[in-house]
Structures are given as C-alpha cells and as structure tokens.
Design a protein around this motif. Structure first.
Motif, short mmCIF file in Angstrom:
data_model
loop_
_atom_site.label_atom_id
_atom_site.label_comp_id
_atom_site.label_asym_id
_atom_site.label_seq_id
_atom_site.Cartn_x
_atom_site.Cartn_y
_atom_site.Cartn_z
N LEU A 192 15.55 7.14 -40.10
CA LEU A 192 14.36 7.16 -40.95
C LEU A 192 14.67 6.85 -42.41
O LEU A 192 13.79 6.46 -43.17
CB LEU A 192 13.66 8.52 -40.85
CG LEU A 192 13.05 8.88 -39.49
CD1 LEU A 192 12.63 10.34 -39.47
CD2 LEU A 192 11.87 7.97 -39.18
N GLY A 193 15.92 7.08 -42.81
CA GLY A 193 16.32 6.84 -44.19
C GLY A 193 15.93 7.95 -45.15
O GLY A 193 15.76 7.71 -46.34
N ILE A 194 15.80 9.18 -44.62
CA ILE A 194 15.37 10.29 -45.46
C ILE A 194 16.55 11.15 -45.89
O ILE A 194 17.63 11.08 -45.32
CB ILE A 194 14.31 11.14 -44.74
CG1 ILE A 194 14.91 11.81 -43.50
CG2 ILE A 194 13.12 10.29 -44.35
CD1 ILE A 194 13.94 12.69 -42.75
N ASP A 195 16.32 11.99 -46.89
CA ASP A 195 17.39 12.80 -47.46
C ASP A 195 17.32 14.27 -47.05
O ASP A 195 18.33 14.97 -47.11
CB ASP A 195 17.34 12.71 -48.98
CG ASP A 195 17.51 11.30 -49.47
OD1 ASP A 195 18.64 10.79 -49.42
OD2 ASP A 195 16.50 10.67 -49.87
N ALA A 196 16.14 14.76 -46.69
CA ALA A 196 15.99 16.16 -46.32
C ALA A 196 14.86 16.29 -45.31
O ALA A 196 13.88 15.55 -45.35
CB ALA A 196 15.69 17.01 -47.56
N ILE A 197 15.01 17.27 -44.38
CA ILE A 197 14.03 17.43 -43.31
C ILE A 197 13.93 18.91 -42.96
O ILE A 197 14.94 19.61 -42.86
CB ILE A 197 14.42 16.58 -42.09
CG1 ILE A 197 13.36 16.66 -40.99
CG2 ILE A 197 15.80 16.95 -41.56
CD1 ILE A 197 13.56 15.64 -39.87
N SER A 198 12.69 19.38 -42.77
CA SER A 198 12.43 20.79 -42.44
C SER A 198 11.94 20.92 -41.02
O SER A 198 11.13 20.10 -40.55
CB SER A 198 11.36 21.37 -43.37
OG SER A 198 11.73 21.30 -44.71
N LEU A 199 12.39 21.99 -40.34
CA LEU A 199 11.95 22.31 -38.98
C LEU A 199 11.67 23.80 -38.88
O LEU A 199 12.25 24.59 -39.63
CB LEU A 199 13.02 21.95 -37.94
CG LEU A 199 13.55 20.53 -37.87
CD1 LEU A 199 14.65 20.45 -36.83
CD2 LEU A 199 12.44 19.55 -37.54
N ALA A 200 10.84 24.18 -37.91
CA ALA A 200 10.59 25.59 -37.60
C ALA A 200 10.80 25.81 -36.11
O ALA A 200 10.19 25.10 -35.29
CB ALA A 200 9.18 25.99 -38.00
N GLY A 201 11.61 26.78 -35.75
CA GLY A 201 11.94 26.99 -34.35
C GLY A 201 10.77 27.38 -33.48
O GLY A 201 10.70 26.99 -32.31
N HIS A 202 9.82 28.15 -34.02
CA HIS A 202 8.76 28.68 -33.15
C HIS A 202 7.73 27.63 -32.75
O HIS A 202 6.86 27.89 -31.92
CB HIS A 202 8.09 29.89 -33.80
CG HIS A 202 7.17 29.58 -34.94
ND1 HIS A 202 5.80 29.69 -34.85
CD2 HIS A 202 7.42 29.17 -36.20
CE1 HIS A 202 5.25 29.38 -36.00
NE2 HIS A 202 6.21 29.06 -36.84
N LYS A 203 7.82 26.42 -33.30
CA LYS A 203 6.97 25.32 -32.82
C LYS A 203 7.59 24.63 -31.61
O LYS A 203 6.94 23.78 -30.98
CB LYS A 203 6.76 24.28 -33.92
CG LYS A 203 6.37 24.84 -35.27
CD LYS A 203 5.00 25.48 -35.29
CE LYS A 203 4.62 25.85 -36.72
NZ LYS A 203 3.29 26.45 -36.82
N LEU A 204 8.84 25.00 -31.28
CA LEU A 204 9.60 24.29 -30.26
C LEU A 204 9.98 25.17 -29.07
O LEU A 204 10.67 24.71 -28.17
CB LEU A 204 10.91 23.76 -30.87
CG LEU A 204 10.79 22.69 -31.94
CD1 LEU A 204 12.10 22.55 -32.70
CD2 LEU A 204 10.40 21.37 -31.30
N GLY A 205 9.58 26.44 -29.09
CA GLY A 205 9.99 27.35 -28.03
C GLY A 205 11.17 28.22 -28.39
O GLY A 205 11.76 28.86 -27.52
N ALA A 206 11.52 28.28 -29.67
CA ALA A 206 12.49 29.24 -30.19
C ALA A 206 11.70 30.38 -30.85
O ALA A 206 10.49 30.28 -31.05
CB ALA A 206 13.43 28.58 -31.20
N PRO A 207 12.36 31.48 -31.21
CA PRO A 207 11.62 32.61 -31.79
C PRO A 207 11.07 32.30 -33.18
O PRO A 207 11.58 31.44 -33.90
CB PRO A 207 12.67 33.72 -31.87
CG PRO A 207 13.77 33.32 -30.96
CD PRO A 207 13.77 31.82 -30.97
N LYS A 208 10.05 33.04 -33.56
CA LYS A 208 9.59 33.02 -34.94
C LYS A 208 10.72 33.55 -35.84
O LYS A 208 11.56 34.32 -35.40
CB LYS A 208 8.35 33.89 -35.10
CG LYS A 208 7.18 33.46 -34.22
CD LYS A 208 6.06 34.49 -34.31
CE LYS A 208 4.96 34.17 -33.31
NZ LYS A 208 5.41 34.32 -31.88
#
Length: 381
Positions: A192-208
């Motif tokens: 993608l050519g990006i420098d930083a990216i954020s994720l949240a586990g609880h949107k994917l089936g990991a805990p909040k």
C-alpha cells in the motif's frame, strides 16, 4: 437471535482462545523477567510480533502492541505528529471529517494544546475522499496524513494507495486506520505504501483490549505512555502476552480466509441491499455502492427513528446498530453522515448491518424484517 453488529465487536474465536490459554495459565510470566517463566512469555511475545509483522508487510520491530484501536490511533496521530514537531517546525496534519472519534479527537488535541493546524479534506456523498484533494492539502509543514481505510459506519473504502503515493512524494508519513478493514482488505503496508497502520483485535475474533500500531522504524514516534520502556520505548507497560498471541492468531486466520470470505459476503450483501431497497420505500443506501466493505450494509429510513427501528428489529430476532458503537447513546446525528451531506434529521434514522465472516446463507428474512420494522415505526405501532 441473529447478531449483525460485527463492526462493533465479534466473539472470540475458539482457535484464538485455545492459542491464548497457555499464556493465561502455565506460561503467565512477565516477558521482562529473566527466568524460565518470563522467558517463555517473552518468546511468545516475539513470535506474535513476527506473525503480525508478516501480515502487515513490516518488520517485527515496527509492531507496537496496544490496548486496542483507540490507543493505536492516538499513538499514531499524537505520537507521529509530536515526533515530527520535535525534529523541526512541522505543525500541520491532514485528515477527513468522517474519521473515527479516536482520530478526530486526537487531531483536535493537537490543535488545542500543541499549536497544530489541521486540514479536514471533505468527502463526497458516498463518503469517498478525492486523493487529489488530499494532495492539494499537503504543505511544507505537514507532519502527518491520517485516513481511515474503510469507514466504520457506512463501509466506504478509500483509495489508500493513491493517497500514499501523494504523501510519499512530499515526504509526509501516512497513517491508515485499518480497524474495520482487517479481514476484508489487503493490509500489507509495503504494497500500500503506507507508514503506519492501526488494528483492533476484537473486530477479528480476538479479545477486547488488544490492538496493534504498525509504524515503520524510520518514522519518529513520541510515546504517550512513559515507564519501563517496553515496545522499544514507544509504549511502556507490561505487555499482554496472551492478548498479543490471540491477536496474531485471529489476524492470521482472517487473512487466510480473506479472499473467499470477501467474495462470499459481497454476494450476500448485494442481495440483501437489493431486497431492502426494493421492499422498503423510504430506504436509502449510505456509503459507496461498490467501494464498500463486503460485510457492511447501511441505510437511512426517512420518516422514522433509527433507534425505534432497531428495537423493532430486535423484537424480530435481529440485532444491529445505528452506527459507531463508540458514539452509542449520543443524541447527535452521525458526524459521518452529516459530512456526507445527509440532512441531520435523516442521519438520525440510520441503521447499520455488519455481517459475521462465517455467514453463508442469504439474508432475505432479515430484509423482510427490516421492511416490517420500518412499517411498524411509521405506523406508530
């Protein structure tokens, strides 16, 4: 009861819980401790970091584990902007008015307390931002561009690669909030050519309470939490080893299923949208009709109350939402819809359906329940 509010949160996947269990029980040690139990935890943390890095197309040292997407976004916006400010005179950030509250409030904080200026590039009726408009907003003192990959309320997908190319040409770091995009769209920062990216586990089936900020090592980041210097000094605090293992496992599973799940959910979504629009006269689809997340369908129903429609739907066995869970309970219309040009009184009729990754059956019965619920609200009963 059919749960169609997966953009708000998802249940923990059994495989994720199984992967986490050893680090909640036998190998519960502090990864900074120099003994057998601590070293086992440290090894697991390093392995989780490497696994996340592979999916994100980054180096393990680029990965910062956080308490969730909100913290990751705060660290990205405040940390990168303040890091650039300390190295020079850059005090300008670029974003859009439809971002998640954690982005918008972080930008407002920089303006209020650190003398930054911000340009909020407008979006069109479909919630798309023009990459050329982002390019036009860049200045010599721009410290950061922060854009959501896919909107959390209406599901519109941005042309991140084009925005990244423009930012890179000007030497400006690009942060992408991919909290809603993970599991549905490609995440490789290298591609993608990006420098930083954020994720949240609880949107994917990991805990909040689990999250990630991937940020390239060349990008200076001012830490927001100070203490023992964990996460290479970018986020102090004893790491949640079990949470990191769970997030890495969930991310790998989602990535492995991504292509098949995206194709399957797109077909289900399009059939559902067509049925709602054909059977509910007041229904209007919000967000881009094509460039949208496979598992998101959002509507307004003029002449109703979104909250009343939600209550009617729940009576019929369907759980959905009126938009961002982070703004639940607010009497204000959605800032996303208002920025798209939707009148405030219509914005307050919004209902969002977000589907689970495992869904395989058509949602014709749900579409019919939508029609019945809207009719019940409009008739007053």
């Amino acid at each position: 009861m059919l749960y169609l509010d997966n953009a708000a949160t998802t249940p923990v996947r059994p495989d994720v819980l199984e992967a986490m269990m050893p680090y909640l029980t036998q190998w519960f040690g502090n990864p900074s401790s120099h003994h057998t139990v601590g070293e086992a935890a440290a090894d697991a943390l390093a392995d989780a970091r490497a696994r996340v890095a592979r999916v994100l197309g980054m180096r393990p040292g680029d990965i910062v584990f956080t308490s969730g997407g909100t913290e990751a976004n705060n660290l990205a916006v405040k940390g990168i902007a303040l890091g650039a400010q300390h190295l020079g005179s850059r005090r300008h950030v670029v974003t859009t008015p439809i971002e998640h509250e954690s982005i918008l409030e972080s930008v407002a904080y920089l303006e209020r307390l650190h003398g930054f200026e911000a340009t909020r590039v407008p979006v069109d009726r479909d919630a798309r931002v023009d990459p050329d408009a982002v390019t036009g907003a860049l200045r010599d003192d721009t410290a950061l561009v922060s854009i959501g990959y896919a909107n959390n309320e209406v599901g519109t997908i941005q042309d991140v690669a084009a925005i990244a190319a423009a930012a890179r040409a000007r030497g400006v770091p690009l942060h992408v909030d991919a909290v809603q995009a993970a599991g549905w769209l490609p995440l490789s920062a290298a591609d993608l050519g990006i420098d930083a990216i954020s994720l949240a586990g609880h949107k994917l089936g990991a805990p909040k309470g689990t999250g990630v900020l991937g940020v390239r090592g060349r990008v200076p980041v001012e830490p927001l939490l100070h203490g023992g210097g964990q996460e290479r000094g970018r986020r102090s605090g004893t790491e949640d080893v079990a949470g990191a293992v769970g997030l890495a496992t969930a991310l790998e599973l989602a990535e492995a299923e991504r292509d098949e799940a995206s194709a399957r959910l797109t077909a289900i979504r399009d059939r559902f949208v067509a049925r709602v629009l054909a059977t509910v006269p007041s229904a209007e689809l919000t967000g881009h009709p094509v460039h949208r997340l496979p598992a998101t369908a959002s509507f307004t129903f003029a002449g109703t109350s979104g909250e009343a429609v939600l209550l009617e739907l729940e009576r019929r066995g369907v759980v959905s939402s009126s938009g961002s869970a982070c703004a639940a309970g607010s009497d204000e219309p959605s800032h996303v819809l208002v920025a798209m040009g939707v009148p405030p009184e219509v914005a307050q009729t919004a209902v969002r359906f977000t589907f689970p990754h495992w869904l395989r059956q058509p949602l014709d019965a749900v579409a019919d329940a939508v029609g019945a619920s809207v009719a019940a609200v409009q008739s007053g009963g």
